[in-house]
Design a protein around this motif. Structure first.
Motif, PDB file in Angstrom:
ATOM      1  N   VAL A 419       7.348  25.867  -4.623  1.00 15.21           N
ATOM      2  CA  VAL A 419       7.923  27.336  -4.643  1.00 15.21           C
ATOM      3  C   VAL A 419       6.940  28.241  -4.109  1.00 15.21           C
ATOM      4  O   VAL A 419       5.687  28.047  -4.162  1.00 15.21           O
ATOM      5  CB  VAL A 419       8.289  27.554  -6.214  1.00 15.21           C
ATOM      6  N   GLU A 420       7.278  29.348  -3.732  1.00 15.62           N
ATOM      7  CA  GLU A 420       6.426  30.475  -3.285  1.00 15.62           C
ATOM      8  C   GLU A 420       6.562  31.572  -4.571  1.00 15.62           C
ATOM      9  O   GLU A 420       7.550  31.804  -5.037  1.00 15.62           O
ATOM     10  CB  GLU A 420       6.753  31.155  -2.121  1.00 15.62           C
ATOM     11  N   ASP A 421       5.129  32.181  -4.797  1.00 16.83           N
ATOM     12  CA  ASP A 421       5.156  33.392  -5.815  1.00 16.83           C
ATOM     13  C   ASP A 421       5.220  34.520  -4.961  1.00 16.83           C
ATOM     14  O   ASP A 421       5.121  34.714  -3.824  1.00 16.83           O
ATOM     15  CB  ASP A 421       3.980  33.271  -6.874  1.00 16.83           C
ATOM     16  N   HIS A 422       5.038  35.532  -5.843  1.00 22.94           N
ATOM     17  CA  HIS A 422       5.228  37.084  -5.188  1.00 22.94           C
ATOM     18  C   HIS A 422       4.044  37.452  -4.259  1.00 22.94           C
ATOM     19  O   HIS A 422       3.982  38.317  -3.396  1.00 22.94           O
ATOM     20  CB  HIS A 422       5.549  37.972  -6.180  1.00 22.94           C
ATOM     21  N   GLU A 423       2.891  36.599  -4.504  1.00 24.66           N
ATOM     22  CA  GLU A 423       1.776  36.740  -3.564  1.00 24.66           C
ATOM     23  C   GLU A 423       1.615  35.882  -2.455  1.00 24.66           C
ATOM     24  O   GLU A 423       0.513  35.728  -1.812  1.00 24.66           O
ATOM     25  CB  GLU A 423       0.368  36.906  -4.574  1.00 24.66           C
ATOM     26  N   LYS A 424       2.805  35.187  -2.198  1.00 27.39           N
ATOM     27  CA  LYS A 424       2.988  34.479  -1.148  1.00 27.39           C
ATOM     28  C   LYS A 424       2.061  33.171  -1.207  1.00 27.39           C
ATOM     29  O   LYS A 424       1.721  32.658  -0.310  1.00 27.39           O
ATOM     30  CB  LYS A 424       2.505  35.185   0.258  1.00 27.39           C
ATOM     31  N   ARG A 425       1.627  32.800  -2.461  1.00 27.11           N
ATOM     32  CA  ARG A 425       0.869  31.594  -2.748  1.00 27.11           C
ATOM     33  C   ARG A 425       1.953  30.366  -2.829  1.00 27.11           C
ATOM     34  O   ARG A 425       3.096  30.808  -3.504  1.00 27.11           O
ATOM     35  CB  ARG A 425       0.040  31.660  -3.813  1.00 27.11           C
ATOM     36  N   ILE A 426       1.629  29.252  -2.517  1.00 27.05           N
ATOM     37  CA  ILE A 426       2.516  28.189  -2.548  1.00 27.05           C
ATOM     38  C   ILE A 426       2.235  27.260  -3.889  1.00 27.05           C
ATOM     39  O   ILE A 426       1.072  26.888  -4.118  1.00 27.05           O
ATOM     40  CB  ILE A 426       2.461  27.342  -1.315  1.00 27.05           C
ATOM     41  N   TRP A 427       3.242  26.891  -4.759  1.00 28.85           N
ATOM     42  CA  TRP A 427       3.005  26.176  -5.963  1.00 28.85           C
ATOM     43  C   TRP A 427       3.696  24.990  -5.652  1.00 28.85           C
ATOM     44  O   TRP A 427       4.771  24.707  -5.300  1.00 28.85           O
ATOM     45  CB  TRP A 427       3.426  26.831  -6.926  1.00 28.85           C
ATOM     46  N   VAL A 428       2.964  23.795  -6.005  1.00 30.29           N
ATOM     47  CA  VAL A 428       3.698  22.655  -5.891  1.00 30.29           C
ATOM     48  C   VAL A 428       3.401  21.801  -7.385  1.00 30.29           C
ATOM     49  O   VAL A 428       2.443  21.911  -7.847  1.00 30.29           O
ATOM     50  CB  VAL A 428       2.921  21.748  -4.716  1.00 30.29           C
ATOM     51  N   THR A 429       4.479  20.762  -7.503  1.00 32.81           N
ATOM     52  CA  THR A 429       4.298  19.926  -8.647  1.00 32.81           C
ATOM     53  C   THR A 429       4.200  18.723  -8.338  1.00 32.81           C
ATOM     54  O   THR A 429       4.515  18.250  -7.210  1.00 32.81           O
ATOM     55  CB  THR A 429       5.401  20.021  -9.628  1.00 32.81           C
ATOM     56  N   THR A 430       3.147  17.862  -8.987  1.00 31.06           N
ATOM     57  CA  THR A 430       2.891  16.483  -8.445  1.00 31.06           C
ATOM     58  C   THR A 430       3.261  15.212  -9.659  1.00 31.06           C
ATOM     59  O   THR A 430       3.749  15.938 -10.929  1.00 31.06           O
ATOM     60  CB  THR A 430       1.565  16.432  -8.042  1.00 31.06           C
ATOM     61  N   THR A 431       3.039  14.041  -9.619  1.00 31.11           N
ATOM     62  CA  THR A 431       2.940  13.522 -10.824  1.00 31.11           C
ATOM     63  C   THR A 431       1.942  13.422 -11.642  1.00 31.11           C
ATOM     64  O   THR A 431       2.082  13.200 -12.653  1.00 31.11           O
ATOM     65  CB  THR A 431       2.809  11.894 -10.102  1.00 31.11           C
ATOM     66  N   TYR A 432       0.850  14.344 -11.267  1.00 28.13           N
ATOM     67  CA  TYR A 432       0.053  14.586 -12.209  1.00 28.13           C
ATOM     68  C   TYR A 432      -0.380  16.076 -12.190  1.00 28.13           C
ATOM     69  O   TYR A 432      -1.354  16.400 -11.143  1.00 28.13           O
ATOM     70  CB  TYR A 432      -1.275  13.682 -12.088  1.00 28.13           C
ATOM     71  N   GLY A 433       0.051  16.850 -12.890  1.00 23.81           N
ATOM     72  CA  GLY A 433      -0.376  18.366 -12.905  1.00 23.81           C
ATOM     73  C   GLY A 433       0.227  19.196 -11.717  1.00 23.81           C
ATOM     74  O   GLY A 433       1.161  18.701 -10.865  1.00 23.81           O
ATOM     75  N   VAL A 434      -0.118  20.390 -11.500  1.00 21.35           N
ATOM     76  CA  VAL A 434       0.482  21.329 -10.619  1.00 21.35           C
ATOM     77  C   VAL A 434      -0.727  21.785  -9.772  1.00 21.35           C
ATOM     78  O   VAL A 434      -2.034  21.906 -10.192  1.00 21.35           O
ATOM     79  CB  VAL A 434       1.214  22.506 -11.367  1.00 21.35           C
ATOM     80  N   SER A 435      -0.400  22.479  -8.409  1.00 19.76           N
ATOM     81  CA  SER A 435      -1.460  22.917  -7.835  1.00 19.76           C
ATOM     82  C   SER A 435      -1.070  24.244  -7.003  1.00 19.76           C
ATOM     83  O   SER A 435       0.308  24.413  -6.683  1.00 19.76           O
ATOM     84  CB  SER A 435      -1.904  21.970  -6.569  1.00 19.76           C
TER      85      SER A 435
END
Length: 822
Positions: A419-435
């Motif tokens: 998913v992309e936030d309002h500051e155009k950073r990309i967020w991803v979920t994994t099997t261990y944590g988010v980045s």
């Protein structure tokens, strides 16, 4: 009036206590727990202190623990390390002075640690003697400026000024502090405070912290905290406690809090004062006077903890450390966790699930193949979540993607949602944590990850389960929870931190052996002082493999510690190491292992910086000097010695050469003289001159000859052998060695034979030569005897015949007849 005053005091105490009870609540902080299983010496943390370098010092039941963010180490005192303090009746009290000492007081005794070696001082009496005090010390204090004060029988002694100040007789001094560099403040057990002029020693003010009726109530112990012109003090009795402040300028007391249980210590952060107590802790806001009681502590796993807190302290990053009586050590990060977690039993979980389903936009197919998720961002880039990492296609025509994996900062390569936030950073979920993937100038800048230490559910996330809500919040779905957070309020995303981190060397290994202070290695003490007080080491030439282990003391987010290193003398380039792309040099706890192998003798300067961001290096590099000495046979002194020896040898050689040259010249001159003598000798023997051989007087009158004047037979035979050669060459063309070779003798033996005979009369040899010639003529010619005698050089024929008969035992005619000649 006194009764009314007592009543007002009791009323104030009651109201304060009731307000405290009403305002008791659960902390909004989350605490991580450390105990003996993590290396702490004991689960009872009595005092906590953050050193200037950022290390945490925790005292347990007598032991002193050091924590560097990675591991605990501790030292134990022995009976000989204790010094009795008869006037101190309080509990554990930790001091740091300006003379590199750490003092730990407990009931009626004190121990001292030399911070330069991080070992207990064997004789505290000797330390006091160094301060100039040889009397029995009854109690000791350290003020906010690090100056040590010693209480003795006849007064209070300042270690800094070497002055003594009188004390009130019959009263126990509990605390000491200075103010404005001109006042000495003395706090007694009865609540009385004396303000003394440091210059004159005269008492200026006598002030009581409370009325007469409360003297016995709060007389057991005292804790002070200096804050500019204000002094904050906790006083405890058998049960009750009071928290007050004293304004040095206004010279007045103010009561802030009274409790029916003990308050143990004070810590300050900005305008907030934290008071540890038997029931949680209190927070006092000095800016508005607000009091808040936190009785229950929220642990990382969601459990509530109600415990007796001995001490509170803040580290350099703003993290809060809590020392409990029986529950070990607790740590709370400087910022509240940004992630809010709802399990499926919470109605809010279903609400956010509905929001996510409404705004999520993801597909599980891409270019005809099944993937975990896809996302097209505001740039028009396509992000694809796979089990092999995050794939980025900048253009629809791209055949090969840019792949982001654990080597770039992801916690796990299995991507479930994007998913992309309002500051155009990309967020991803994994099997261990988010980045979170940061993008700068249309390029991947760096990756910032979060796991269970940041309150992210420690479980796999659902494919496609992520959405950005219109208000900027992001919703993510894991197997058992819904997670909500607002990136705009996250301190870790702002690109800068209010504090800096600095690397500290926490362990040194040489040739695989752990190096300790004062311990010999291969006959050499490498560390005279503790690592924290050392900036350079000297090593032997064979101690050339080192492991330097660093910690950045990053308690907040150790996994996001970046190091920048260069080693002058080995490689002048800067290298950046992280936990995800350093091939194990940086572990998940943010510890750097810097290996330097097979170093040649020389000087090496290790420069190292630490940061919580991969592109921010504003701090001054920490320098560590490693000096590896040459082997003794390659040292400068040895080269000087060898050079000196070589010069001496060259001098001796030159002297010998000149001496030999002179001797050679002399020998050659002597040799040439001998050769000339031999030539003359040979010429005389061969009668090449006009000299005729006449009989000697001894021969005429029949006298005996002197044997010393006779030539030896060996000499005669030798001369006969060499005569042809010496008579056929010039003197400069022949040497004694040539003549010795012609004679078939050793040159030294030849030389001795010649010199022993050459200065004698050549008559004997000449007779032998003349007779040999006469014999040849007798055998080969038909000449008469008189002609042969004359030709051979005999003075007369009769002398020839007599001489021939003397040597041959026959006359010349008989010789011819016998040979059948004539």
């Amino acid at each position: 009036m006194e009764v009314q005053s007592i009543a007002r005091s009791l009323t104030l105490s009651l109201l304060t206590f009731l307000s405290a009870c009403v305002m008791a609540e659960t902390s909004d902080r989350r605490f991580e727990k450390f105990n003996a299983s993590d290396g702490l010496a004991d689960n009872s943390a009595q005092t906590i202190y953050c050193t200037k370098e950022g290390r945490m010092v925790i005292t347990t039941m007598g032991q002193i623990n050091f924590f560097d963010g990675q591991k605990f180490s501790y030292i134990d005192p022995t009976e000989e390390n204790l010094y009795p303090l008869v006037d101190y009746a309080g509990n554990y009290h930790l001091y740091f002075d300006r003379y590199h000492h750490m003092w730990l007081k407990n009931t009626h005794n004190v121990t001292c640690v030399d911070l330069q070696t991080e070992k207990f001082t064997v004789s505290i009496k000797e330390e006091f003697a160094k301060f100039g005090m040889d009397k029995q010390v009854r109690d000791m204090f350290v003020d906010a400026d690090g100056i040590v004060w010693l209480s003795v029988e006849d007064g209070l002694y300042s270690v800094e000024s070497k002055r003594s100040y009188p004390l009130r007789k019959g009263h126990n001094l509990q605390d000491v502090e200075t103010s404005q560099d001109k006042y000495l403040l003395l706090f007694y057990e009865d609540g009385q405070m004396d303000m003394v002029d440091l210059a004159t020693g005269k008492r200026i003010v006598l002030s009581a912290a409370y009325n007469e009726t409360e003297k016995e109530t709060y007389k057991s112990s005292s804790v002070l905290l200096k804050d500019s012109n204000l002094l904050y003090q906790i006083r405890n009795g058998k049960k009750q406690a009071i928290f007050q402040s004293f304004d040095v300028v206004k010279r007045e007391w103010r009561t802030i809090l009274k409790t029916p249980y003990h308050l143990n210590n004070i810590a300050k952060k900005d305008s907030l004062f934290y008071l540890s107590s038997e029931y949680g802790y209190w927070v006092y806001d000095a800016s508005n006077g607000h009091l808040n009681h936190v009785e229950n502590l929220l642990l990382q796993n969601g459990q509530l903890l109600n415990t007796d807190i001995n001490v509170l302290a803040f580290d350099k990053q703003g993290g809060l450390w809590v020392g409990t009586e029986k529950r070990g050590l607790l740590y709370s990060r400087p910022f509240d966790p940004p992630f809010t977690i709802y399990d499926w039993n919470d109605k809010q979980a279903k609400v956010y699930y509905g929001y996510m389903s409404q705004y999520a936009r993801s597909s599980t197919t891409f270019r005809g193949r099944t993937v975990n998720c896809t996302y097209r961002d505001s740039r028009g880039w396509t992000w694809v979540g796979t089990s092999q990492g995050l794939h980025l296609y900048r253009h629809t025509s791209d055949h090969l993607p840019q792949i982001i994996t654990k080597n770039d900062g992801l916690l796990n390569n299995v991507i479930h949602a994007i998913v992309e936030d309002h500051e155009k950073r990309i967020w991803v979920t994994t099997t261990y944590g988010v980045s979170c993937v940061f993008i700068k100038d249309r390029e991947i800048d760096y990756v910032c990850s979060y796991n269970e230490h940041d309150c992210v559910p420690n479980e796999a996330f659902v494919n496609g389960g992520a959405a950005c809500l219109p208000d900027g919040r992001i919703v993510m779905q894991s197997l058992d929870h819904m997670m909500v957070f607002n990136p705009q309020s996250m301190e870790t995303l702002k690109g800068e931190y209010a504090y800096e981190i600095y690397p500290k060397l926490i362990q040194l290994l040489v040739n695989g052996n752990n190096v300790e202070t004062g311990v010999e290695h291969d006959g050499k003490i490498i560390l005279e002082k503790a690592l924290s007080c050392t900036s350079e080491i000297d090593l032997n030439y064979n101690q050339n493999s080192l492991m330097l282990i660093y910690s950045a003391l990053n308690y907040f987010r150790p996994q996001h510690t970046y190091y920048r290193v260069r080693v002058k003398g080995l490689d002048d380039r800067w290298h950046i190491y992280t936990s995800y792309d350093s091939e194990g040099k940086v572990d998940k706890n943010g510890r750097l292992r810097l290996l330097l192998e097979s170093l040649r003798p020389g000087l090496y300067v290790v420069e190292i910086q630490a940061s919580m961001l991969p592109n921010q290096w504003d701090t001054k590099p920490d320098e560590w000097i490693v000096r590896i000495h040459q082997p003794w046979w390659r040292t400068t002194g040895m080269f000087v010695l060898l050079g000196s020896l070589l010069l001496v040898l060259l001098g001796i050689n030159a002297y010998c050469y000149l001496r030999n040259a002179n001797m050679r010249v002399m020998r050659n001159s002597e040799e040439q003289g001998i050769i000339n003598r031999i030539r003359i000798f040979a010429e005389r023997c061969c009668n090449r001159g006009s000299e005729l051989l006449e009989p000697t007087p001894e021969e005429v009158y029949g006298y005996g000859t002197n044997p010393q004047n006779e030539l030896s037979p060996e000499f005669n035979s030798t001369m006969i052998k060499i005569m042809p050669q010496i008579l056929s060459k010039e003197g400069s063309q022949i040497s004694m060695r040539d003549l010795s070779n012609a004679a078939g003798m050793d040159v030294q033996e030849f030389y001795q034979l010649i010199t022993a005979n050459i200065y004698k009369s050549p008559r004997g040899l000449a007779v032998q030569v003349m007779l040999q010639r006469a014999i040849e003529m007798l055998e080969t010619t038909g000449k008469d005897i008189p002609d042969i005698s004359e030709e051979c050089g005999f003075v007369s024929v009769n002398f020839f015949i007599a001489t021939f008969f003397h040597h041959m035992k026959q006359t010349p005619d008989q010789f011819r007849h016998k040979k059948g000649i004539g």
